[in-house]
Design an enzyme around this catalytic site. Structure first.
Site, PDB file in Angstrom:
ATOM      1  NE  ARG A 147      -3.478  -2.302   2.817  1.00  0.00           N
ATOM      2  CZ  ARG A 147      -3.155  -3.437   3.445  1.00  0.00           C
ATOM      3  NH1 ARG A 147      -1.948  -3.561   3.992  1.00  0.00           N
ATOM      4  NH2 ARG A 147      -4.019  -4.424   3.536  1.00  0.00           N
ATOM      5  CE  LYS A 171      -6.018  -0.998   5.247  1.00  0.00           C
ATOM      6  NZ  LYS A 171      -7.333  -1.146   4.594  1.00  0.00           N
ATOM      7  CG  HIS A 242      -5.088   0.667  -4.302  1.00  0.00           C
ATOM      8  ND1 HIS A 242      -4.380   0.661  -3.122  1.00  0.00           N
ATOM      9  CD2 HIS A 242      -6.133  -0.191  -4.106  1.00  0.00           C
ATOM     10  CE1 HIS A 242      -4.983  -0.142  -2.248  1.00  0.00           C
ATOM     11  NE2 HIS A 242      -6.038  -0.672  -2.829  1.00  0.00           N
ATOM     12  CG  HIS A 268      -6.057  -8.862   1.210  1.00  0.00           C
ATOM     13  ND1 HIS A 268      -6.271  -9.233  -0.101  1.00  0.00           N
ATOM     14  CD2 HIS A 268      -5.921  -7.510   1.190  1.00  0.00           C
ATOM     15  CE1 HIS A 268      -6.261  -8.167  -0.870  1.00  0.00           C
ATOM     16  NE2 HIS A 268      -6.049  -7.111  -0.119  1.00  0.00           N
ATOM     17  CE1 TYR A 277      -6.398  -7.163  -7.142  1.00  0.00           C
ATOM     18  CE2 TYR A 277      -6.430  -8.251  -5.007  1.00  0.00           C
ATOM     19  CZ  TYR A 277      -6.307  -7.103  -5.767  1.00  0.00           C
ATOM     20  OH  TYR A 277      -6.112  -5.897  -5.146  1.00  0.00           O
TER      21      TYR A 277
END
Length: 297
Positions: A147, A171, A242, A268, A277
Site C-alpha cells: 500500500r 494494517k 493502488h 489481507h 483478483y
C-alpha cells in the site's frame, strides 16, 4: 477550518492516494459524510463520539427517503471505510460501523495495468536525478504490492538487499515479509548508494524514500510523482499507487501463484478480499478465449 473539517479533508486525501478512487466516487463519499455530519449534529453528537445506533438510524432514514439499494450500499461502504480510517488513525478507539449490514451488489473489478504497460513504465528511466528514486519506488511497488502508506513508511533497515526482501507493518500493525525481485533490488541499491545520500544532507533519517528536502514523502507527493511519471512515459491513462498493487496480485495469479500466498503478501486478513483478483483473472482468460479460439462464438 474546524478539526472535523480537517479530518474530512485528510480522509479525502486518503481516498485519492491510498485507495485510488475516482473524483466522482470521492465526491459521493464526501456528500454522504456531510449528510451524516448534519444528522449527527441534530442528535447532539458527531463522528468522533457517535454510536452504532446513530449509524443504523442514519441508514434507516436513507431507506425511508426512498434511496435505491445501490445508494444505501454505497453509503454503508462510506461509513465502514470512514470509521475504519478513524480507528486506524487513532481518532477513535472503536468502530461503530462494525455491525452494519451491506446489501449484496456486484463488486467492480479493480483497475489493472497490463504486463506490457508495466514493462514500458519500468524499463525506461527518467532524465532527472530524482528518476533514480522514482524508479526504485515503482519497482518496489510492483514487486511487493505494498500500500502507498506502507511504501512511504519504509525504513532503510526494512529492506534486505542481500537476501531480497522487504519488511513492512500493515494494517493493525501486522508485520509481513515480502520478496523483492532482482530489478527492484538493483533499483533500490542504486538509489541508496547515490541519490539518497545527497537528499539526506544534514538530516538524520532512516526513512527510505525522501523528497527533495530530505524529508519523508507524503501520499499526495506519491500521487504527483506517479502522474508525472505516466505523462513522461506517454501513458494515456492516469496511474495510481493502488493500480500497482492490483497489477502485482493479478499478474502473480496469471502466472500460477496460489491464492493463499498472494493473500499473505498483500496483507489481507480475509481471503475473500483477495478472491476478487481470481474473478479478474478468469475474465481475462475468457477474453483471450473469445479472441483466440476459432469456435468461441
Amino acid at each position: 477550518m474546524t478539526s472535523k473539517e480537517k479530518i474530512l479533508k485528510q480522509y479525502m486525501i486518503y481516498l485519492d492516494v491510498e485507495r485510488g478512487l475516482s473524483e466522482n466516487t470521492r465526491q459521493a463519499y464526501e456528500r454522504d459524510l456531510r449528510q451524516l455530519t448534519i444528522f449527527l449534529t441534530q442528535r447532539r453528537t458527531d463522528f468522533t463520539t457517535c454510536e452504532a445506533n446513530d449509524l443504523f438510524l442514519f441508514l434507516l432514514r436513507w431507506k425511508d427517503n426512498g434511496k435505491s439499494p445501490r445508494s444505501i450500499a454505497r453509503c454503508n461502504a462510506t461509513l465502514r471505510g470512514f470509521f475504519a480510517f478513524l480507528l486506524e488513525e487513532r481518532i477513535r478507539q472503536d468502530n461503530p460501523s462494525t455491525y452494519l449490514v451491506t446489501p449484496k451488489l456486484n463488486q467492480p473489478l479493480p483497475k489493472v495495468l497490463s504486463e506490457a504497460t508495466m514493462d514500458k513504465l519500468l524499463l525506461a528511466g527518467g532524465e532527472s536525478d530524482l528518476a533514480l528514486r522514482d524508479l526504485a519506488m515503482l519497482e518496489v511497488l510492483y514487486s511487493s504490492g505494498l500500500r502507498v502508506s506502507e511504501l512511504i513508511g519504509l525504513r532503510v533497515s526494512d529492506v534486505s538487499l542481500e537476501v531480497g526482501y522487504v519488511r513492512c507493518l500493515g494494517k493493525g500493525n501486522k508485520e509481513r515479509i515480502i520478496p523483492l525481485g532482482d530489478p527492484a533490488v538493483r533499483a533500490v541499491e542504486v538509489y541508496i548508494n547515490s541519490l539518497r545520500k545527497r537528499l539526506c544532507r544534514k538530516l538524520e533519517s532512516d526513512i527510505l524514500f525522501l523528497n527533495v528536502h530530505g524529508r519523508p514523502l507524503t501520499r499526495q507527493g506519491m500521487v504527483y510523482i506517479l502522474k508525472k511519471w505516466g505523462k513522461t512515459h506517454n501513458l494515456e491513462r492516469t496511474i495510481s499507487p493502488h493500480m500497482f498493487r492490483h497489477s502485482f496480485a493479478t499478474h502473480l495469479l496469471d502466472h500460477g501463484a496460489d491464492l493463499r500466498s498472494v493473500q499473505e503478501m498483500l496483507g489481507h486478513a480475509d481471503i475473500s478480499t483477495t478472491q476478487i483478483y481470481t474473478h479478474l483473472t478468469r475474465k481475462r482468460l475468457l477474453d483471450v478465449f473469445k479472441k483466440s479460439h476459432p469456435r468461441a462464438d
